[in-house]
Write an enzyme that holds these catalytic residues in place. Structure first.
Site, PDB file in Angstrom:
ATOM      1  N   SER A  84      -9.434  -0.463   7.304  1.00 46.31           N
ATOM      2  CA  SER A  84      -8.982  -0.286   5.998  1.00 46.31           C
ATOM      3  C   SER A  84      -8.291  -1.622   5.564  1.00 46.31           C
ATOM      4  O   SER A  84      -7.975  -1.573   4.336  1.00 46.31           O
ATOM      5  CB  SER A  84      -8.246   0.899   5.863  1.00 46.31           C
ATOM      6  OG  SER A  84      -8.656   1.686   5.735  1.00 46.31           O
ATOM      7  N   LYS A 125       0.958  -1.199   0.097  1.00 53.18           N
ATOM      8  CA  LYS A 125      -0.031  -0.158  -0.182  1.00 53.18           C
ATOM      9  C   LYS A 125       0.953   1.214  -0.023  1.00 53.18           C
ATOM     10  O   LYS A 125       1.903   1.384   0.646  1.00 53.18           O
ATOM     11  CB  LYS A 125      -0.817   0.001   1.343  1.00 53.18           C
ATOM     12  CG  LYS A 125      -1.892   1.182   1.296  1.00 53.18           C
ATOM     13  CD  LYS A 125      -2.811   1.063   2.473  1.00 53.18           C
ATOM     14  CE  LYS A 125      -3.764   2.156   2.686  1.00 53.18           C
ATOM     15  NZ  LYS A 125      -4.488   1.945   4.005  1.00 53.18           N
ATOM     16  N   SER A 154      -9.369   1.756   3.212  1.00 56.80           N
ATOM     17  CA  SER A 154      -8.562   2.439   2.285  1.00 56.80           C
ATOM     18  C   SER A 154      -7.719   1.893   1.520  1.00 56.80           C
ATOM     19  O   SER A 154      -7.039   2.159   0.541  1.00 56.80           O
ATOM     20  CB  SER A 154      -7.901   3.725   2.849  1.00 56.80           C
ATOM     21  OG  SER A 154      -7.193   3.268   3.974  1.00 56.80           O
TER      22      SER A 154
HETATM   23  N1  GLN Z   1     -12.754   4.197   6.355  1.00 59.52           N
HETATM   24  C1  GLN Z   1     -11.916   4.726   7.877  1.00 59.52           C
HETATM   25  C2  GLN Z   1     -11.862   6.068   7.464  1.00 59.52           C
HETATM   26  O1  GLN Z   1     -12.143   6.472   6.546  1.00 59.52           O
HETATM   27  C3  GLN Z   1     -10.978   3.779   8.217  1.00 59.52           C
HETATM   28  C4  GLN Z   1      -9.765   4.229   7.362  1.00 59.52           C
HETATM   29  C5  GLN Z   1      -8.539   3.241   7.471  1.00 59.52           C
HETATM   30  O2  GLN Z   1      -8.803   2.286   8.369  1.00 59.52           O
HETATM   31  N2  GLN Z   1      -7.372   3.793   7.213  1.00 59.52           N
HETATM   32  O3  GLN Z   1     -11.175   6.681   8.543  1.00 59.52           O
END
Ligand code: GLN
Length: 476
Positions: free
Chosen positions: A178, A79, A154
């Site tokens: 994420s 990532k 994400s």
């Molecule tokens: N979807 C969550 C957010 O927008 C989690 C994001 C993540 O785990 N990096 O913060």
């Protein structure tokens, strides 16, 4: 070469036996990326030279008959929030469009030391903020299972790369879900380790007390193998824990009969899609048939998890993102006359809408006069949420829940409604807040053939147990 269902062990042993080479495996995956990634968009940057040099090193080891390390020749994707020396690292943001880190993230370095071949960097929501990958400053990722749908976020690029067989395994990061939520949407395995289990050194910070690095893989065994490699104390991250790393792979096959599985009513309420519910209930029944005992439990503070998460995560993000000031490694606006104009314009041009929204929310929550009412209160509720889990884990070994209330939604379906998007994380943020480990494994499909994920949460530093139960389920 057929890459379908190629696992880590299969890749390594085929190289060891001389049936293939690391070079051939890397080339086959690059060809697959060439063929598929135009429509998926999982990668932002490929690092061919680095991959081929590493593959060559592994092939020479194999030719000399040396015993190969656990990830030898395994093509992986990283990532793009993890720093890679000499390879552009963007965090999905225009702000870091041209950033080339001078060092490697510890998790990446450990993967490579274990023989992994890094193919490239995967697309993600900007600074890992999002649940659909639509917040990437470059392009969205499309779900390989249905290109009209999001891959989750994400770590959507990492999940999609594995799901589309463009990499055997990938690393993602999980701050509020994420790793697990995109794993669920794309039909792969995603593991978030305990906070502190894996070093965060070299991970571009979103919310430091919530950020975790972990694997996305095709099988539970592969997740155990990757965790084995990346886990453990790192002198470069003072929050990495000095706790011995067990042999996760060896423990996978221990029996699960008699284990107590908690089922919390708060995770089966309003908003849970019917098909997802049925699939999770069927998975729980299957685990029961394997000899597990099902124990109804309650995690009473769950309704406060989303507001608590979005206060703490945004507060920490607003502080972490202050470093992008146009002076050092980030984008700098042109044609400015004063220092403050340079800060303002650089940040305005470099950050996308969601990132700006969160900086504003976080700055507000931390500001004098509001700190006690918002940030401090959220920290107290975080403690209550953690205690909910501690109480539950006195009665059960693990907790099983849906990973996400729905299967993958359509691109554009929620992108204009941030609050609806935030609710996509309702079942995942609690584990990040409590620092406990969790895994998402595929457990079925909707009528439209979209994957559904089962989440298994465990006690601090007890990844072995969740991996074991996930593995037993996967074998059925
Ligand atoms: N979807 C969550 C957010 O927008 C989690 C994001 C993540 O785990 N990096 O913060």
């Amino acid at each position: 070469m057929n890459l379908d269902s190629l696992s880590i062990d299969a890749a390594r042993s085929r190289i060891q036996q001389g049936e293939t080479t690391a070079l051939a495996l890397a080339e086959a995956h690059f060809a697959r990326i060439q063929e598929k990634d135009g429509e998926v968009g999982a990668f932002l940057t490929l690092c061919r030279d680095r991959a081929l040099a590493q593959a060559d090193r592994i092939d020479r080891m194999a030719a000399e008959g040396k015993r190969l390390p656990p990830l030898a020749g395994v093509p992986v994707a990283i990532k793009d929030v993890m720093s890679t020396r000499g390879v552009r690292t963007t965090a999905g943001s225009k702000m870091l469009n041209k950033y080339i880190p001078p060092y490697d993230c510890t998790a990446v370095a450990r993967m490579e030391a274990a023989g992994a071949v890094v193919l490239g960097k995967t697309n993600c929501d900007e600074f890992a903020m999002g649940s659909s990958n639509e917040n990437s400053a470059f392009y969205p990722v499309h779900n390989p299972r249905d290109l009209r749908r999001v891959p989750g976020g994400s770590s959507g690029g990492s999940a999609a790369a594995v799901a589309a067989e463009m990499a055997v395994a990938a690393l993602g990061s999980d701050t509020g879900g994420s790793i697990r939520q995109p794993a669920s949407f794309c039909g792969v395995v995603g593991l978030m380790p305990t906070y502190g289990r894996v070093s965060r050194y070299g991970l571009i910070a979103f919310a430091s007390s919530l950020d975790h690095i972990g694997p996305l893989t095709k099988t539970v065994r592969d997740a155990a193998t990757v965790l084995q490699v990346i886990a453990g104390r790192d002198a470069m991250d003072s929050t990495s824990a000095n706790v011995a790393v067990p042999d996760y792979v060896a423990e996978l096959d221990r029996p699960i009969r008699g284990m107590k599985l908690g089922v919390a009513k708060e995770y089966f309420g309003e908003g849970l899609d019917d098909e997802v519910r049925q699939s999770i209930e069927a998975a729980i029944a299957k685990l029961k048939s394997l000899g597990c005992e099902i124990v109804p439990i309650s995690l009473p503070h769950t309704p406060y998890a989303i507001p608590t998460y979005y206060l703490i995560a945004t507060a920490e993000a607003s502080s972490n993102l202050a470093r992008y000031d146009g002076v050092r490694y980030s984008l700098r606006a042109r044609g400015v006359k004063t220092l403050s104009e340079m800060y303002r314009r650089s940040r305005d041009e470099g950050f996308g809408a969601e990132v700006k929204r969160r900086i504003m929310l976080g700055t507000y929550a931390l500001s004098a006069g509001y700190y006690d009412a918002y940030y401090l209160k959220a920290q107290k509720v975080r403690t209550l949420l953690t205690r909910d889990f501690e109480d539950a884990f006195r009665k059960v070994d693990v907790i099983v829940t849906p990973t996400s209330p729905t299967a993958a939604f359509r691109l554009g379906e929620k992108s204009n409604d941030p609050l609806a998007m935030y609710l996509a994380d309702i079942y995942t943020v609690t584990a990040d807040l409590a620092g406990i480990p969790g895994i998402s494994i595929p457990c079925g499909e909707t009528k439209e053939k979209l994957p559904i994920g089962l989440q298994i949460l465990g006690r601090h530093f007890n990844e072995s147990t969740i991996l074991r139960i996930a593995h037993a389920y996967e074998q059925t």
